[in-house]
Scaffold this active site. Structure first.
Site, short mmCIF file in Angstrom:
data_model
loop_
_atom_site.label_atom_id
_atom_site.label_comp_id
_atom_site.label_asym_id
_atom_site.label_seq_id
_atom_site.Cartn_x
_atom_site.Cartn_y
_atom_site.Cartn_z
N VAL A 163 0.83 -1.06 -0.04
CA VAL A 163 -0.01 0.06 0.00
C VAL A 163 0.85 1.29 0.08
CG1 VAL A 163 -1.81 1.15 1.13
CG2 VAL A 163 -1.98 -1.20 0.92
N ALA A 164 2.20 1.37 0.75
CA ALA A 164 2.81 2.31 1.04
C ALA A 164 3.30 2.71 -0.51
CB ALA A 164 3.95 2.12 1.93
N ASP A 213 -12.16 23.04 -39.65
CA ASP A 213 -13.65 23.43 -39.36
C ASP A 213 -14.59 22.78 -40.32
OD1 ASP A 213 -12.79 24.43 -41.72
OD2 ASP A 213 -13.40 26.61 -41.28
N ASP A 216 -12.73 17.58 -42.58
CA ASP A 216 -11.59 17.40 -41.37
C ASP A 216 -11.82 16.46 -40.34
OD1 ASP A 216 -10.18 19.62 -42.60
OD2 ASP A 216 -11.35 21.21 -41.48
N GLU A 265 -1.41 6.53 -3.94
CA GLU A 265 -3.11 6.71 -4.02
C GLU A 265 -3.53 7.92 -4.79
OE1 GLU A 265 -1.26 6.05 -1.16
OE2 GLU A 265 -1.97 4.12 -0.33
N ASP A 303 -5.64 23.04 -41.60
CA ASP A 303 -6.41 23.15 -42.86
C ASP A 303 -6.10 24.68 -43.24
OD1 ASP A 303 -8.52 22.41 -44.55
OD2 ASP A 303 -9.63 23.88 -43.67
N ASN A 314 0.85 8.71 4.03
CA ASN A 314 0.29 8.86 2.85
C ASN A 314 -0.72 9.72 2.58
OD1 ASN A 314 2.39 6.90 2.24
ND2 ASN A 314 1.07 5.42 1.56
N GLU A 352 10.11 5.34 1.62
CA GLU A 352 9.20 4.34 2.73
C GLU A 352 9.70 2.97 2.62
OE1 GLU A 352 5.20 5.36 2.42
OE2 GLU A 352 5.52 7.48 2.93
#
Length: 906
Positions: free
Chosen positions: A293-294, A621, A625, A298, A340, A715, A690
């Site tokens: 987890v470390a 435009d 395109d 997250e 264009d 964390n 860590e």
């Protein structure tokens, strides 16, 4: 693209009228019978575009959950929940991680469905009703009911309801700019005979769905409906072409996989070492899971999302609308802009630039006109069919041929009204423009007696009087000078007659006319485009022009804008058709201008650049395109002049239609990318340090350095909250002096890996030092060393050094040279988290988190050790600055020597 399906679709432009009618089995006078219509509707279906197969919400969510970063977060959520249940602690972190997953999935889903929206916009372009001849009767029907073989009648202002082959035409012009990119309406002629593969622009005996009739009238036979039309083929491209993953998504995927492997390997290694030393399996499994987890940052996905969102908000203020979040960062990495020409680099409106009256000197549209020049402009406008009207929004709207509209617009800008002149000289006859004659003639009733004949057209096709050979020679020179500037040159001639010939002999009036003057028109570049292209070039971004217009016009505009330089080539659609994909990929860097190209060509060009490792932005435009806009890394549509199709297929919309805005957007995109790199730098140092500290402690026999709950708190408070405020960072103002980031370039390039390694080791050593002193070293005047004190000191050092580390990543400059108040939320957040971490130890509730009381001597040691990584980083910054400082001193010394030498000479 016009020949894309030639394997099973007829090239109708190659067939003569009789062959077309026979192949479609239709009578040109009576049209189709009811039975024929019924059978063809059964086999061909309705004349509508088929929507793509709908993807359900569940499938969309499932697709998003397959993303590597999402999978890692889900695994982290499961681990975090298991830890919370095992330890009986708070579930704040697992809930926060799960919220991040949900937020990312929602954001991704809301930006899907672009193909469906584009197809809906395409359907809106279709003509709702049209005139058709069936069973010998002319009638109005819904365009959706048309079938191949229907005889349709088109007039000025009509929208073409289906692809069709002309049978009869008179002065017929169709505006195909949204399909081909050509600014001038395309002249059509039923009798034109063509052969071979031709671009849509050159198929002069065909009309195509969604285009607008600007002049004349015609009868045509429908050759394709629905998805078989050219518009339908574009719709098919939009359905079939998959949206490419952005460079950022690919890099984050790779980073996620790397972090996942680090987490798994570290956890297994820690578990193996613990079991070797005889530690309880259940206890070690819990520790191994906590280490995994470390290892997972997250908050990375959340911070990246917030960084992108912050960039979106800034870009809205700069007239840029972002339709897809990752597009912000991708725009910053753009290395090639395929633009264009019509409506993007240019204004998409023909404009009078220069005029010349026979016997005088040429003058420009911006000059103050004399009475003679105003008179010339008036009769020039009266020689055309363009008109103006006030629409429902009280704005003036021009109707007619683009060239004639340009003349009429200049007349209005000079303060004159065409209707007043027309009332004074009413029109009594007209000879329409034809492709054979390249001219048109109007006959006006003179106020005194007789008639005024005005003939307008190509200079070399007018039947001019030979009474003034000197004027004609001068006119030829003026004409050539205008043409060299890529202007469309129109000649005006006239004469006075007392009597008109019979209507069948009106063309006799076009002979022996006297040249009155010339006018040169062009679709001019947008005012800021040249400067924007130069800025892009300095930023290492290549601009390429792609247009359906003629090569001569495209070349002149490209040179004026600085797109076409020495050694670069211009290539046409016909030449491109003869070039294989491999050849194009190998030579694409040598080509700056593509002229007379089809939508499929644009797609090939974008793909060729991507095959060379470039990050490609496509601007446009028009309907033509849309496929390339969707296939490009970044599709940029024009908000004002752009079609709904182009907008729906794009990633970004410029709400001010200004090409120059792209450069501003690129700058913000680079700022976003720099902020994301800072976030990765910050979080990886915190998490990896860590892991190293935990593994070292276990191998050294020190036991568990930090408990699972301690890791979760660090964390969340030490890494997450300060890191979130990095999304508000403003990066180096000199970003636009750097080269773009290559598609395959790592997130850790330009020395970032080295920085992460240095700071990871520094932070890990600080954590280990804090634990060692608290657990094994007797400090004078303090409590006896213990594992509990060691963990508490390690907890504080890890948390505080993480908070301080956020200031290291802000800039390569020293902290003393960086303004802290530039990002007030970051400063406030970091100070708040530092105080909160200290409070968790200082307050009586510390035992809940496995922490213990520490003495004042320990507090001093903790704060001193926590500063260690920051002090080391400052030292490295000074060392790195030494070459720069020495170089600056040499430059100053050189300048002083030059000045001293100049003074001596003086």
């Amino acid at each position: 693209m016009g020949n894309r399906k030639q394997g099973h679709q007829t090239n109708w432009h190659e067939l003569d009228i009789q062959s077309v009618l026979e192949k479609l089995d239709v009578d040109p006078v009576d049209g189709l019978s009811k039975e024929q219509i019924r059978r063809r509707q059964m086999s061909k279906g309705r004349n509508v575009l088929q929507p793509p197969k709908k993807v359900g919400l569940f499938q969309r969510v499932l697709y998003q959950l397959k993303d590597v970063s999402i999978i890692i977060l889900l695994i982290a959520t499961a681990f975090s929940f298991s830890l919370a249940i095992r330890e009986g602690s708070t579930v704040i972190e697992p809930i926060a991680i799960l919220s991040i997953v949900i937020l990312n999935v929602i954001l991704a889903i809301t930006h899907e469905g672009k193909a469906e929206k584009a197809l809906e916009a395409l359907e809106k372009l279709g003509a709702p009703y049209c005139f058709v001849v069936r069973d010998g009767v002319r009638q109005s029907i819904a365009a959706a009911e048309l079938v191949p073989g229907d005889i349709i009648v088109l007039e000025t202002g009509n929208v073409v309801p289906a692809d069709a082959r002309l049978l009869e035409s008179t002065g017929f012009f169709s505006d195909e700019s949204t399909l081909t990119g050509e600014s001038e309406p395309s002249e059509k002629d039923a009798l034109t005979e063509l052969s071979g593969n031709m671009s849509l622009s050159d198929q002069r005996n065909m009309v195509f769905t969604g285009c607008v009739v600007t002049a004349g009238h015609c009868t045509a036979v429908v050759t394709a409906t629905g998805m078989d039309t050219q518009m339908g083929q574009i719709a098919e491209f939009l359905q079939s072409s998959k949206q490419v993953r952005t460079p950022l998504q690919l890099r984050l995927d790779q980073l996620g996989k790397t972090i996942c492997w680090i987490a798994v390997i570290s956890a297994f290694f820690l578990l193996a070492v613990g079991l070797r030393d005889g530690t309880d399996f259940g206890h070690m499994l819990l520790i191994a899971i906590s280490l995994a987890v470390a290892a997972v940052p997250e908050t990375l996905s959340l911070i990246v999302t917030l960084t992108l969102t912050n960039g979106v908000q800034k870009l809205v203020k700069k007239h840029v609308l972002i339709r897809k979040l990752p597009a912000v960062e991708t725009l910053g990495n753009t290395s090639v802009i395929c633009s264009d020409k019509t409506g993007t680099l240019t204004q998409n409106r023909m404009t009078v630039k220069q005029l010349w009256i026979c016997g005088g000197a040429s003058f420009t549209d911006e000059d103050e006109f004399s009475e003679e020049q105003n008179g010339f402009l008036k009769i020039l406008a009266m020689a055309g069919n363009a008109t103006s009207e006030i629409d429902e929004t009280e704005n003036k709207r021009y109707v007619g041929n683009a060239t004639e509209i340009g003349i009429l617009r200049l007349l209005n800008e000079k303060g004159f009204c065409l209707t007043e002149a027309q009332a004074e000289y009413p029109r009594v006859a007209e000879i329409p423009f034809s492709s054979e004659r390249k001219m048109m003639t109007v006959v006006l009733k003179d106020k005194t007696s007789g008639y005024i004949v005005l003939t307008k057209g190509a200079f070399d096709r007018l039947h001019l009087s030979a009474d003034f050979p000197t004027d004609l020679k001068t006119a030829q020179g003026v004409h050539d000078a205008f043409a060299e500037k890529a202007m469309r040159v129109i000649a005006l001639a006239g004469k006075h007659v007392e009597e008109l010939p019979d209507h069948s002999k009106l063309e006799e009036l076009e002979h022996d006319v006297t040249l009155l003057g010339l006018v040169g028109l062009i679709d001019p570049p947008r005012p800021d485009t040249a400067i924007a292209i130069l800025k892009a070039k300095k930023a290492g971004i290549r601009t390429v022009m792609i247009t359906g217009d003629h090569a001569t016009t495209a070349t002149a505009i490209a040179k004026e804008l600085g797109i076409l330089s020495d050694g670069q080539n211009v290539i046409t659609g016909a030449q491109l058709a003869e070039t294989s994909d491999t050849e194009l990929r190998d030579t694409v860097r040598n080509i700056s201008v593509y002229a007379r190209v089809s939508p499929e060509d644009k797609l090939r060009i974008v793909t060729a650049w991507q095959a060379n490792g470039e990050v490609v932005a496509m601007t446009g435009d028009g309907v033509n395109d849309a496929p390339a806009l969707k296939a490009a890394d970044i599709g940029i549509a024009m908000g004002k002049s752009g079609t709904e199709v182009a907008k729906s297929a794009s990633d970004i919309i410029l709400t001010d239609d200004n090409f120059a805005t792209i450069v501003e957007a690129v700058n913000e995109g680079r700022n976003v990318y720099a902020s994301i790199r800072k976030t990765i730098y910050f979080l990886l140092v915190c998490n990896l340090s860590e892991i190293i500290a935990m593994l070292f402690a276990q191998m050294a026999g020190w036991g568990i350095l930090l408990t699972p709950i301690m890791l979760l708190i660090i964390n969340l408070l030490g890494d997450g909250i300060p890191g979130i405020n990095l999304s508000r960072e403003v990066s180096d103002p000199n970003l636009m002096s750097n080269k773009p980031v290559k598609r395959n370039e790592s997130l850790f390039s330009d020395g970032l890996f080295r920085l992460i390694f240095q700071q990871t080791i520094a932070c890990a050593i600080a954590t280990l030092l804090g634990f060692y002193i608290g657990a094994f070293v007797t400090v004078s005047g303090a409590s006896a060393p213990s594992i509990e004190i060691g963990r508490t000191m390690a907890f504080l050092v890890t948390g505080l050094s993480s908070v301080l580390h956020v200031f290291n990543v802000r800039s390569s400059k020293s902290l003393f040279k960086t303004a802290l108040l530039d990002n007030k939320p970051l400063l406030i957040g970091a100070l708040s988290m530092a105080i909160l971490l200290l409070s968790l130890v200082a307050l009586p509730i510390n035992h809940i988190f496995g922490l213990s009381d520490i003495d004042s001597a320990h507090w001093i040691i903790v704060i001193s050790i926590s500063l260690l990584p920051t002090v080391l980083r400052e030292i490295f910054k000074i060392i790195n600055d030494i070459p720069h400082i020495m170089n600056q001193r040499r430059l100053k010394k050189g300048q002083l020597n030059n000045l001293y030498g100049e003074n001596m000479l003086a």
